[in-house]
Scaffold this active site. Structure first.
Site, mmCIF file in Angstrom:
data_model
loop_
_atom_site.group_PDB
_atom_site.id
_atom_site.type_symbol
_atom_site.label_atom_id
_atom_site.label_comp_id
_atom_site.label_asym_id
_atom_site.label_seq_id
_atom_site.Cartn_x
_atom_site.Cartn_y
_atom_site.Cartn_z
ATOM 1 N N GLU A 116 0.824 -1.209 0.000
ATOM 2 C CA GLU A 116 0.000 0.000 0.000
ATOM 3 C C GLU A 116 0.861 1.263 0.000
ATOM 4 O O GLU A 116 1.799 1.394 0.783
ATOM 5 C CB GLU A 116 -0.921 0.053 1.230
ATOM 6 C CG GLU A 116 -1.695 1.376 1.243
ATOM 7 C CD GLU A 116 -2.651 1.556 2.405
ATOM 8 O OE1 GLU A 116 -2.787 0.632 3.221
ATOM 9 O OE2 GLU A 116 -3.256 2.642 2.476
ATOM 10 N N ASP A 125 9.335 4.693 15.795
ATOM 11 C CA ASP A 125 9.241 6.141 15.668
ATOM 12 C C ASP A 125 9.683 6.752 16.995
ATOM 13 O O ASP A 125 9.134 6.424 18.044
ATOM 14 C CB ASP A 125 7.780 6.519 15.353
ATOM 15 C CG ASP A 125 7.614 8.027 15.185
ATOM 16 O OD1 ASP A 125 8.628 8.742 15.158
ATOM 17 O OD2 ASP A 125 6.456 8.475 15.081
ATOM 18 N N ASP A 175 10.210 10.467 18.706
ATOM 19 C CA ASP A 175 9.887 11.861 18.424
ATOM 20 C C ASP A 175 10.231 12.737 19.617
ATOM 21 O O ASP A 175 10.027 12.349 20.769
ATOM 22 C CB ASP A 175 8.401 11.991 18.090
ATOM 23 C CG ASP A 175 8.107 13.319 17.436
ATOM 24 O OD1 ASP A 175 8.000 13.344 16.202
ATOM 25 O OD2 ASP A 175 8.008 14.337 18.148
#
Ligand SMILES: [Zn+2]
Lengths: 497, 415
Positions: free
Chosen positions: B43, B108, B110
Site C-alpha cells: 500500500e 518512531d 519523536d
C-alpha cells in the site's frame, strides 16, 4: 526417547491389555490434533461429542468475561470437564480410548463449525488453547515430559559451553533466591533450549528469557510456553486450511444444520443472517465507540430516544436496557463491545465498576445467550414495542404526546433533512394510528439525499416493521454511497509531522 | 528568502521528477530487481494539499509509482504493509481476503516525548543540543535490535523535523505478526513518558527487583549519556522545576527533604552538584540496610527515565500502520527525510539537512554548468542529496545481496 511409539510396560493383566489397545491410537492424554479422525461415526455420536465440548468452551469464555482468576478458571473448567468431557491420565482405570476418541472427535467437529469466520476462529483458538493449557498444567509430570519428547518442537538444547558463556545473562533472570549459593545450584541444574524468539512472544514480552541474535534461551521450566504457542499457531493454520477446504467438502446435508447450529450456539444470540455480513473483515463490525455516531445517523426514533436517555442519565431501567441492548446486539455489536459500550455509558452514574461487573455484565452476557439458559434472544420488533405502552421504551409514535413527538422528531432528524414542513403529514398518520407508516415516512424523508423516494419505504415499498431493519437499511445505504466515492478522506492512522 | 516553497505542487513535482530516488526506494522495498508482491501488493497512500488523503494505492512497477507521484505531486506519501491482494483491488476482493501480511518492523522516536525533560527548546523547535536525546536513543535501540534480535537491515530515517524513524527489513522482521510486534515493543519499552510536565515512569522494573538483564546493559551505556546530556548540557535539575521533578522520584522523604532544604536555601548548585548531593545522601545509609538498594534502584530508574529511548509504541505494534516514506519533504520545514548512518548519529545536525528549495537551486546551478547533462533520474548526483541517496542505495544492495545468497542456498535454516 519416545517417538510416538510409546509402549507402556503393562503387566499381563487382561483389563490392562484393553487399555493398552486403547492408548495405542492415543498414547497421550494431551493431543495436538494433527491427525483428523478417520473412522466411521454416527451423526448422533458426532453431535454429542461436539455439544459436550461446546459446553466446556462456553465455560471458558464465560470465565474470561467474568474476570475469573486463572486458578478459578481452571477449577470451573475442570469441573465441567469431569462431567462432560473426562480425560484421564494413562494411569487411570477408565475407558481411555473412548475418552480420548470423544476429545478428538469433538475438537474436529467444532473446527468445521468454527472455521468459517475470522471472529469465530479467533474465539475458538482462544478457548481451545485455554483448554489445552489447563490440561497441560494438570497433566501428570512424567506423562507430560513424554508427550513433549514425542513431538518435534524444533528446539535446540543449549550445550554446557554456551551455557557457561552466557552464564551472567542467564543467571540475571533468576530472581527470588536468598543467597548466591542457592542461585548457583539452581542454575547448574537448569537446562536451556534455544528457539527463535518469534516462537515465544509471551516470554519475550515479559522479559523472561535471555535474547541473543534473535534466539531465545528458554529454561526447561518455561518450555510449556513453546508448547502453548505451538498449539495456537498450529490450530490457527489448521482452521485456515479447513476454511478453504470447507466449500469443496462434500457436505453431508445432515451435517450442515448441525454445524450451523453449533456455531450459532457459540455466537449465541446473533442471528445467522446477521452474522454472515458482519463477521467478515473487521471494518464492518460495530464497535462501542461507533454507537454514538450510528445513532445520530441511522437509528429509528424509538432507539434514538433510548440512546438519548442513556447519554443524558448515564443509566437506563431494566426493560429499556434490555430493549436497547438486544437492538445493538443484532446491529452487530459483539458481546465484548457491548460490555465496553455499557460500561462507558454508565460512567458518571451511581453504578460502580464492581457492581457493573457483578450484575450488569452478567445481564449483557445473558442477553447474548452466554449465561443462564443460553437462549437466542431476538431484538424487539415494532409489534412488540407497540404493545409495550411505555413512553420510555415503547414506540414513541404511539406513546409520545403530539407536542413531544414533534419536538423529538425535529431534534433527532433536522440534521438529516427533516423540517417542520414535513411534520403535518407525519402527525396525520400518527393520529390515524398508522405508527409504522409515520416511521417509514421519516425514513424516506431523512434518506432522500441517498435517493430514497416517497413510497419506497425501506426498500421495494416495504414499511418499517423492526427497528433493526430500519437501522440496517440506513447503514447499507450509507455504505453504498461511500463505496461509490473514489476519493475518501480516511484518517485511521497517525502520521509523523 | 526561500522562494521555493515546499507546499507548492510545482516545487514538489520537480523534486519528485528530478530528485526523488525511486529506484533505490524500489530496491529497498522489493529486495529483488523484478517486482514481487513486496512491491506490487504494497500500500502507498498520498497526502494532497488541503489534507485530501488517498489510501490503498498500489503499483505494478516503480515507473508506475513515479508517474502517479509526479502527477499528483503529494505533499508526502506513506508506505504501508504488503497485503494478501493488491491494495488497488481492495474493493473487488472479499473483505476477509484482504489482510496485511508483511511489513517492515518500524519504530518512531519523536522529540515530543522528550518535552518534559529537555530545557534548550520548546514545542516544535529542535536544535543540535536536543538532538542528543535522539542520538542516545538511536544508539541504544540500534545496538539492542542487532544484538538481541539479530536483525541486520536497519535503516534510520530523519523524519524531517524533530524525530527519527527506523525501518527493519530482515525477512523475519517483515513477517512478524502483530502479536510478535507487540512482544518485541514491550521488550524494548522501559519508560512510559508522562503527560505534560510529568517526567514519566520506568515500567520495566517489577517492584524493587533488579532490572532485567537487557536493561542492565543499556544502563551502563546510558549512565555516561546521563552525565553528558542531563547533568551537563541540559542542566535538567538546575531550575526549581527541574529539581522538583527529580525529588519526586526519590522514594525516601527524608532524603528528599534534606536535599530540597539544601537546594532551595543554599547557593546555586548545578545538576552535577545535585546528583552528587543525592549520591552522598544515599551513602549515609550503610550497606546492607533496606533503604540502600531502594535508593540505588531509584537512581537507576532516574537515569533510564531521562535517557532511555522513548518510543511511540503504537507505530510499531501493527502491521497496517502507515509511515512516511524516506526522502519525502517535510511540508513545514522543507527538509528532506534523509537516511542517517547510526554510527555517525552524534554528528548529525537536523539543521544541516538539505531543504527542497536548496536542492532545486543546486540543480539549477549544476544544470547551467553542463547543458544536456545526465538523465533526470540521477539528477540528485549533482546535489547535496547524494550522500543520503548513497546510504539507501548501499542499504538496498546489501538486502538484495542477502536475498540472492539466500536463494542460492535455498535457505537451510529452519525455525
Ligand atoms: Zn534544543
Amino acid at each position: 526417547m519416545f517417538k510416538g511409539s510409546h509402549k507402556p510396560a503393562f503387566s499381563n493383566d487382561a483389563s490392562l491389555q484393553v487399555e493398552n489397545h486403547g492408548t495405542a491410537q492415543y498414547p497421550f492424554r494431551l493431543n495436538f490434533y494433527d491427525k483428523p479422525p478417520l473412522y466411521d461415526v454416527t451423526i448422533e455420536d458426532l453431535e454429542i461429542c461436539a455439544l459436550d465440548r461446546l459446553r466446556i468452551l462456553a465455560e471458558i469464555e464465560s470465565s474470561a468475561a467474568r474476570n475469573r482468576s486463572w486458578e478459578e478458571t481452571k477449577s470451573f473448567t475442570m469441573a465441567q470437564c469431569s462431567k462432560y468431557l473426562p480425560l484421564n491420565a494413562n494411569s487411570a482405570r477408565t475407558d481411555l480410548h473412548s475418552e480420548r476418541r470423544k476429545d478428538h472427535l469433538g475438537h474436529f467437529v467444532l473446527r468445521l463449525a468454527f472455521c468459517r469466520s475470522e471472529d469465530l476462529r479467533r474465539r475458538f483458538i482462544k478457548a481451545e488453547s485455554t483448554l489445552f493449557r489447563i490440561r497441560f498444567e494438570t497433566d501428570d509430570g512424567q506423562e507430560r515430559r513424554q508427550f513433549l519428547s514425542s513431538r518435534e518442537f524444533r528446539w535446540t538444547a543449549v550445550d554446557n559451553a554456551e551455557k557457561e558463556k552466557y552464564k551472567a545473562e542467564l543467571k540475571a533472570n533468576y530472581q527470588g533466591f536468598r543467597n548466591e549459593d542457592d542461585k548457583e545450584r539452581a542454575f547448574a541444574q537448569e537446562n536451556y533450549y534455544k528457539v527463535r524468539w518469534t516462537r515465544v512472544p509471551d516470554l519475550v514480552e515479559k522479559r523472561k528469557v535471555f535474547l541473543k541474535g534473535g534466539w531465545a534461551y528458554v529454561p526447561s521450566r518455561d518450555q510449556s510456553s513453546i508448547a502453548y504457542q505451538e498449539f495456537e499457531d498450529q490450530l490457527g493454520n489448521a482452521l485456515q486450511m479447513t476454511a478453504k477446504a470447507l466449500p469443496r467438502l462434500d457436505e453431508d446435508n445432515r451435517l450442515l444444520p448441525i454445524l450451523n447450529n453449533l456455531s450459532q450456539g457459540f455466537v449465541a444470540g446473533v442471528s445467522s443472517d446477521w452474522v454472515a455480513p458482519s463477521s467478515e473483515g473487521n471494518e464492518d463490525q460495530v464497535r462501542a465507540e461507533m454507537v454514538d455516531e450510528l445513532a445520530q445517523k441511522h437509528f429509528p426514533l424509538c432507539m434514538r430516544n433510548l440512546h438519548q436517555n442513556l447519554k443524558k442519565d448515564h443509566h437506563l431501567k431494566h426493560f429499556e436496557r434490555l430493549t436497547y441492548g438486544l437492538f445493538l446486539k443484532v446491529l452487530g455489536l459483539s458481546v465484548e463491545e457491548a460490555i465496553i459500550f455499557w460500561r462507558k455509558s454508565f460512567v458518571g452514574s451511581h453504578v460502580k465498576d464492581d457492581k457493573f461487573n457483578k450484575e450488569y455484565k452478567y445481564n449483557i452476557r445473558h442477553s447474548y445467550g452466554l449465561e443462564g439458559r443460553r437462549a437466542n434472544y431476538p431484538a424487539k420488533s415494532c409489534q412488540q414495542l407497540l404493545m409495550a405502552e411505555s413512553s420510555s421504551y415503547g414506540c414513541p409514535y404511539r406513546n409520545f404526546s403530539p407536542e413531544n413527538l414533534q419536538s423529538a422528531l425535529l431534534s433527532a432528524y433536522s440534521s438529516q433533512g427533516l423540517t417542520s414542513s414535513d411534520l403535518p403529514e407525519i402527525m396525520q398518520t400518527v393520529s390515524a394510528r398508522h405508527y409504522h407508516v409515520a416511521c417509514t415516512r421519516v425514513f424516506e424523508t431523512t434518506h432522500a439525499k441517498s435517493g430514497v423516494k416517497r413510497g419506497e419505504g425501506v426498500g421495494a415499498g416495504e414499511s418499517v416493521t423492526h427497528p433493526n431493519q430500519y437501522a440496517t437499511k440506513s447503514m447499507e445505504m450509507e455504505k453504498q454511497r461511500k463505496d461509490s466515492m473514489d476519493v475518501k478522506a480516511e484518517m485511521e492512522m497517525e502520521v509523523d509531522l | 528568502m526561500d522562494d521555493l516553497d515546499a507546499s507548492s505542487p510545482e516545487v514538489m513535482r520537480t523534486f519528485y521528477r528530478r530528485l526523488y530516488p525511486f529506484k533505490s526506494i524500489f530496491n529497498w522495498l522489493n529486495h529483488q530487481p523484478v517486482p514481487t508482491r513486496l512491491f506490487t501488493h504494497r500500500e502507498f497512500s498520498f497526502t494532497l494539499p488541503q489534507d485530501v488523503y488517498l489510501r490503498y494505492n498500489s503499483f505494478n512497477t516503480v515507473e508506475d509509482l513515479k508517474k502517479q507521484v509526479c502527477l499528483l505531486a503529494p505533499t508526502r506519501f506513506e508506505i504501508g504493509p504488503v497485503y494478501t491482494a493488491r491494495p488497488k483491488d481492495k474493493k473487488t476482493v472479499r473483505p476477509g481476503a484482504f489482510k496485511p501480511l508483511q511489513r517492515e518492523l518500524v519504530f518512531d522516536i519523536d522529540m515530543t516525548d522528550y518535552d518534559s525533560i529537555r530545557t534548550c527548546c520548546k514545542d516544535a523547535a529542535i536544535c543540535k543540543r536536543c538532538w542528543g536525546f535522539i542520538a542516545a536513543a538511536v544508539r541504544v535501540l540500534d545496538t539492542s535490535i542487532r544484538d538481541q534480535f539479530g536483525y541486520q537491515h536497519l535503516l534510520w530515517v530523519y523524519s524531517g523535523r524533530r524525530g527519527i524513524h527506523l525501518w527493519i527489513s530482515d525477512k523475519e522482521a517483515l513477517s512478524l505478526t502483530d502479536e510478535q510486534r507487540r512482544a518485541l515493543v514491550n521488550w524494548m519499552m522501559a519508560v512510559q513518558p508522562g503527560k505534560g510536565k510529568e517526567v514519566g515512569k520506568v515500567i520495566a522494573r517489577s517492584g524493587t527487583k533488579p532490572l532485567p538483564p537487557c536493561l542492565q546493559f543499556a544502563l551502563s551505556e546510558l549512565a555516561e549519556v546521563f552525565s553528558d546530556i542531563i547533568l551537563n548540557d541540559q542542566d535538567c535539575f538546575g531550575s526549581e522545576e527541574g529539581y522538583d521533578a527529580l525529588l519526586h522520584l526519590i522514594p525516601d522523604s527524608k532524603v528528599a527533604e534534606n536535599l530540597r532544604e539544601k537546594w532551595s536555601t543554599g547557593p546555586y548548585r548545578t545538576s552535577e552538584d545535585k546528583w552528587s548531593d543525592l549520591k552522598n545522601q544515599i551513602k549515609k545509609y550503610p550497606k546492607g540496610t533496606s533503604q540502600r538498594p531502594i535508593l540505588t534502584s531509584a537512581m537507576e530508574d532516574i537515569i533510564l527515565l531521562y535517557t532511555y529511548p522513548r518510543l511511540d509504541a503504537e507505530v510499531s505494534k501493527h502491521r497496517n500502520h502507515l509511515l512516511k516514506a524516506p526522502f519525502c519533504v517535510h511540508p513545514k520545514t522543507g527538509r528532506v527525510c534523509v537516511p542517517v548512518d547510526p554510527s555517525l548519529i552524534d554528528d548529525f545536525d537536523p539543521e544541516m539537512v538539505p531543504t527542497v528549495g536548496q536542492l532545486l537551486r543546486e540543480l539549477d546551478a549544476a544544470g547551467s554548468q553542463n547543458e544536456n547533462g545526465m538523465e533526470h533520474h540521477s539528477d540528485w548526483e549533482s546535489t547535496s542529496l547524494k550522500p543520503y541517496v548513497d546510504i539507501i542505495t548501499k542499504h538496498a544492495q546489501s538486502l538484495m545481496e542477502d536475498v540472492r545468497r539466500g536463494k542460492r542456498e535455498t535457505d537451510t535454516t529452519t525455525w
